[in-house]
Scaffold this active site. Sequence first.
Site, PDB file in Angstrom:
ATOM      1  CE  LYS A 195      -3.090   2.471   2.941  1.00 39.35           C
ATOM      2  NZ  LYS A 195      -4.072   2.331   3.930  1.00 39.35           N
ATOM      3  CG  ASP A 243      -5.578   7.734   4.380  1.00 35.36           C
ATOM      4  OD1 ASP A 243      -5.904   8.517   3.664  1.00 35.36           O
ATOM      5  OD2 ASP A 243      -5.463   6.684   4.924  1.00 35.36           O
ATOM      6  CE  LYS A 280      -6.362   8.811   7.908  1.00 41.08           C
ATOM      7  NZ  LYS A 280      -7.411   7.308   8.276  1.00 41.08           N
ATOM      8  CG  ASP A 289      -2.185   5.192   4.664  1.00 41.50           C
ATOM      9  OD1 ASP A 289      -1.722   4.345   5.524  1.00 41.50           O
ATOM     10  OD2 ASP A 289      -3.415   5.362   3.905  1.00 41.50           O
ATOM     11  CG  ASP A 343     -10.318   7.383   6.757  1.00 46.41           C
ATOM     12  OD1 ASP A 343      -8.938   7.185   6.385  1.00 46.41           O
ATOM     13  OD2 ASP A 343     -10.305   7.943   7.851  1.00 46.41           O
ATOM     14  CD  GLU A 374      -6.649   5.144   2.231  1.00 46.14           C
ATOM     15  OE1 GLU A 374      -8.003   5.443   3.036  1.00 46.14           O
ATOM     16  OE2 GLU A 374      -5.788   4.690   2.973  1.00 46.14           O
ATOM     17  NE  ARG A 378     -10.220  -1.828   3.534  1.00 47.05           N
ATOM     18  CZ  ARG A 378     -11.200  -1.744   4.659  1.00 47.05           C
ATOM     19  NH1 ARG A 378     -12.469  -2.130   5.205  1.00 47.05           N
ATOM     20  NH2 ARG A 378     -10.768  -1.332   5.875  1.00 47.05           N
TER      21      ARG A 378
HETATM   22  N1  BES Z   1      -4.174   3.897   6.425  1.00 48.39           N
HETATM   23  C1  BES Z   1      -5.506   4.360   7.749  1.00 48.39           C
HETATM   24  C2  BES Z   1      -5.198   3.332   8.541  1.00 48.39           C
HETATM   25  C3  BES Z   1      -4.084   4.327   9.185  1.00 48.39           C
HETATM   26  C4  BES Z   1      -5.124   4.217  10.689  1.00 48.39           C
HETATM   27  C5  BES Z   1      -2.921   3.861   9.819  1.00 48.39           C
HETATM   28  C6  BES Z   1      -3.471   4.909  12.396  1.00 48.39           C
HETATM   29  C7  BES Z   1      -1.841   3.687  10.753  1.00 48.39           C
HETATM   30  C8  BES Z   1      -2.364   4.130  11.679  1.00 48.39           C
HETATM   31  C9  BES Z   1      -7.110   3.998   6.622  1.00 48.39           C
HETATM   32  O1  BES Z   1      -7.129   4.217   5.428  1.00 48.39           O
HETATM   33  C10 BES Z   1      -8.049   4.048   7.502  1.00 48.39           C
HETATM   34  O2  BES Z   1      -8.176   4.894   7.301  1.00 48.39           O
HETATM   35  N2  BES Z   1      -8.525   3.131   7.741  1.00 48.39           N
HETATM   36  C11 BES Z   1     -10.149   3.331   8.332  1.00 48.39           C
HETATM   37  C12 BES Z   1     -10.323   2.694   7.948  1.00 48.39           C
HETATM   38  C13 BES Z   1     -12.107   2.688   8.283  1.00 48.39           C
HETATM   39  C14 BES Z   1     -12.755   4.295   7.949  1.00 48.39           C
HETATM   40  C15 BES Z   1     -13.055   1.317   7.576  1.00 48.39           C
HETATM   41  C16 BES Z   1      -9.658   2.911   9.680  1.00 48.39           C
HETATM   42  O3  BES Z   1      -8.966   2.015  10.439  1.00 48.39           O
HETATM   43  O4  BES Z   1     -10.187   3.367  10.607  1.00 48.39           O
HETATM   44 ZN    ZN Z   2      -7.866   5.998   5.097  1.00 45.28          ZN
HETATM   45 ZN    ZN Z   3      -4.960   4.857   4.821  1.00 42.99          ZN
END
Ligand code: BES
Ligand code: ZN
Ligand code: ZN
Length: 518
Positions: free
Chosen positions: A284, A289, A296, A307, A366, A368, A370
């Site tokens: 990834k 992000d 966020k 990220d 968010d 994204e 996957r």
């Molecule tokens: N990049 C984030 C995940 C992340 C969180 C990485 C903290 C490093 C530290 C990812 O893209 C994300 O935002 N995931 C969301 C998914 C949700 C919206 C279903 C999450 O985990 O909150």
């Molecule tokens: Zn995200």
């Molecule tokens: Zn992300």
Amino acid sequence: MIIIAIIKQKKRLCTAKTRPEHTFILNFRCMKLNIISSESAKAQENKAYALFFVKQSVQFSKVLTEAGSAQVESVLEGMKDGPFEDLELLEIDGDNTLFVDAAKERGLSNLDHLRMAAYRLAGRAMKKQIPCVSIFLADAADEQFKAIVHGLHYANYKFDAYKSKQKPNFQVTYEIIAGEHVAAFKKIAEEVAVEQKAVTLAKNLINTCAADLYPAEFVENAKTIAKYTPGLSIKVRDMKQLEKEGFMGHVTVGKGSSREPYMITLDYKPAKRTSKDHLVIVGKGLTFDTGGLCLKPPKSMPEMISDMSGAATALAAIQAIATLKLPIHVSAVCCLAENAIGNKSVLPGDIFKAKNGKTVMVDNTDAEGRLVLSDGLAEAGEIGATHIVDLATLTGAMVRALGYAVAGFFSNDDDLGLKVINCGEACCEKFWSMPLEEEYADALKDKFADLKNTGSDAGAISAALFLQEFVPENTAWAHWDIAGTAFVDKKWKYTEYGATGFGVQTLIELAREMSSAE
Ligand code: BES
Ligand code: ZN
Ligand code: ZN
């Protein structure tokens, strides 16, 4: 007395000087290491000796006089009475001797204790400006020596590219008394230097802010690496090409930014192969992000410069695998994009068709990672992967579940899963097997499209189940969620702050293991 100086070879490994561009990201500080069979005749003034101890015993032997042995014994005996300060500098046999605690931290393996001991020893030597530190390792096993060299390298890392005044590290020469192991240790030291160069590359890429490391700039770095690494080739797809070939998960995420998305596929084909397997690493690579329109919260946003850790780790690992000429076919797919807010950003509710033909409704912009990975997995299938490892800072849920010290992974193949755990252990990287729990699979179904990009409350599992929908048939697959381990906001083991380089060594070890298993 045989003196084998490996400094010359190490300089050759530090090719940054010959590279005109991206020098700060590709910069690797060399470490001075002399491996000799027995102690040199005290050529260096202000030399210090290092004595590693575990509880009340010295871990590796040092040739001491009777009086010296008695002194050491009384120091170790004295530890029973009260706290003994780690890294204390005492005079033994008339020589400056640093006592290094090789069992100081909680929860670490014996090898990781050695890494930490060497890391702290090097820090102290640099601080005290000791020009030469002599370590007696004639009775050390190969992996113990390897752990110590890793620890010394970690201490040499500094990310000061953005500081207005850069202070160089004080150069310490480490003299390793290796006895009969000189040749073996020399080879190990060369391999560690290659691995550490890769770790440094990953960390530099991850620590660089998003204004300086956007998808196109990542591509430039990767091109330079491919150019200077024999046997490594690169294919670059820009947004137009991605659209044309139907990589719409990737395009959907990247189109909202003024900084164009790219997919790169690096390929390393060894001259000699001992394995029929084709390992494809998919990373990834969100250079930032923001969360897109489902923005966020501000507190968790600055860390999103990391990220792209999966892509950086994949690039670094394949560079090392190719440099080490491991006899296995390995490729790396880096899915590079910026999840930004703009008038072309994906809207919640939008539906796209991914490269493998499945349709996806974007429930949360968010989630994204996957989406880009779904196309990265398809690309891995197109190039003939037998084994896929994808790695991603994918979910906050994984950070909450396992924290920063352990990465959770999911696999559809027990043999690959076991290899991940064992290779991780050999590299002092902890992995925990998580379930691809079918009971949560229905939560990914959408009313209009085949799938949606959110699922049940089990956030990390839902993300893994989503990815599984895009794994090519008959392919062994492991997904590593490195959201917690890739980047730390406070000191952890040998990282002061920021990128840890987690995963680089385990990937190299996995390629090594897969190439020797048949
Ligand atoms: N990049 C984030 C995940 C992340 C969180 C990485 C903290 C490093 C530290 C990812 O893209 C994300 O935002 N995931 C969301 C998914 C949700 C919206 C279903 C999450 O985990 O909150
Ligand atoms: Zn995200
Ligand atoms: Zn992300």
